[in-house]
Write a protein that holds these residues in place. Structure first.
Motif: not given
Length: 123
Positions: A118-122
């Protein structure tokens, strides 16, 4: 006797859902102060029914999700989260967290575990 100084050696240290916490002088009922270090994210969405959470971003950058609202943060930003607000965040940050009134685990409510995907940094 009043204790005015609290050292890192006396602090409680632990890891919780992806964040490293150092809790200082947990004896004052008015507030709890915590050093927070996060490398990727806080992988639990939660809320506190009684206390406000005030995050000062010392360094780094990230994304807070407060009641589902996405808020980009970086060094020197202050995030003030009132009681009953759902919280989770992603990023690499060093923060100082003040919980007022003081943290009491009976007031914290687990909402859900958050996946790293769910992380935008994934990646």
């Amino acid at each position: 006797m009043t204790t005015y100084k609290h050292t890192v050696e006396e602090a409680d240290r632990f890891n919780k859902h992806g964040i490293d916490l150092t809790v200082y002088g947990n004896h004052d009922p008015s507030a709890t102060v915590v050093h927070v270090h996060v490398e990727r994210g806080h992988f639990q969405e939660f809320c506190n029914v009684r206390s406000s959470y005030i995050y000062y971003i010392v360094s780094g950058q990230g994304m807070f999700y407060l009641d589902g609202e996405e808020i980009a943060v970086g060094s020197t930003d202050l995030i003030a989260v009132p009681p009953n607000t759902r919280i989770h965040y992603f990023g690499t940050m060093e923060m100082v967290l003040t919980v007022a009134p003081a943290f009491d685990e009976r007031d914290e409510r687990h909402v859900r575990f958050v996946g790293e995907s769910e992380s935008p940094y994934h990646r």
